[in-house]
Write a protein that holds these residues in place. Sequence first.
Motif, PDB file in Angstrom:
ATOM      1  N   LEU A  56      62.036 -85.879  13.073  1.00 26.42           N
ATOM      2  CA  LEU A  56      61.815 -85.043  12.183  1.00 26.42           C
ATOM      3  C   LEU A  56      62.521 -83.540  11.724  1.00 26.42           C
ATOM      4  N   LEU A  57      62.507 -83.813  10.247  1.00 24.44           N
ATOM      5  CA  LEU A  57      63.545 -82.879   9.561  1.00 24.44           C
ATOM      6  C   LEU A  57      62.533 -81.620   9.063  1.00 24.44           C
ATOM      7  N   VAL A  58      61.869 -80.729   9.129  1.00 30.55           N
ATOM      8  CA  VAL A  58      61.001 -79.770   8.797  1.00 30.55           C
ATOM      9  C   VAL A  58      61.727 -78.041   8.796  1.00 30.55           C
ATOM     10  N   GLY A  59      61.396 -77.562   7.339  1.00 29.93           N
ATOM     11  CA  GLY A  59      61.946 -76.032   7.140  1.00 29.93           C
ATOM     12  C   GLY A  59      61.241 -75.954   5.653  1.00 29.93           C
ATOM     13  N   SER A  61      61.546 -74.717   1.660  1.00 31.13           N
ATOM     14  CA  SER A  61      62.779 -75.163   0.652  1.00 31.13           C
ATOM     15  C   SER A  61      64.268 -74.089   0.979  1.00 31.13           C
ATOM     16  N   LYS A  65      67.820 -78.570   4.988  1.00 29.80           N
ATOM     17  CA  LYS A  65      67.632 -79.621   5.155  1.00 29.80           C
ATOM     18  C   LYS A  65      68.359 -80.595   5.149  1.00 29.80           C
TER      19      LYS A  65
END
Length: 97
Positions: A56-59, A61, A65
């Motif tokens: 998962l690629l989260v972060g 705004s 990403k």
Amino acid sequence: MTSAALPLPLPSPVGAPASGVAIACHGVTKVYVEGTNEVHALRGVEIEAKTGELMLLVGPSGCGKTTLLSVIAGILDPTAGTVFVFGEAIHAMTSSQ
């Protein structure tokens, strides 16, 4: 008593390297330049995803990403660094690959 079947590992795609690494980014940087302004969207990204691995690629705004995914997909060229897909550097791939 019933037994549940264990899931089998997914087969490696044709051309997948023996190491099992599907995607690798080494030192990936992306800088957008507009006039005298520079926006560093990616700074030295190091990541490896193995075949069949869920990542998962989260972060928040604006943290890069979508930029990273676009570089991995070959939509954007990195300013620096190398992206490998199944052992091949994407900059060396043809548009049909």
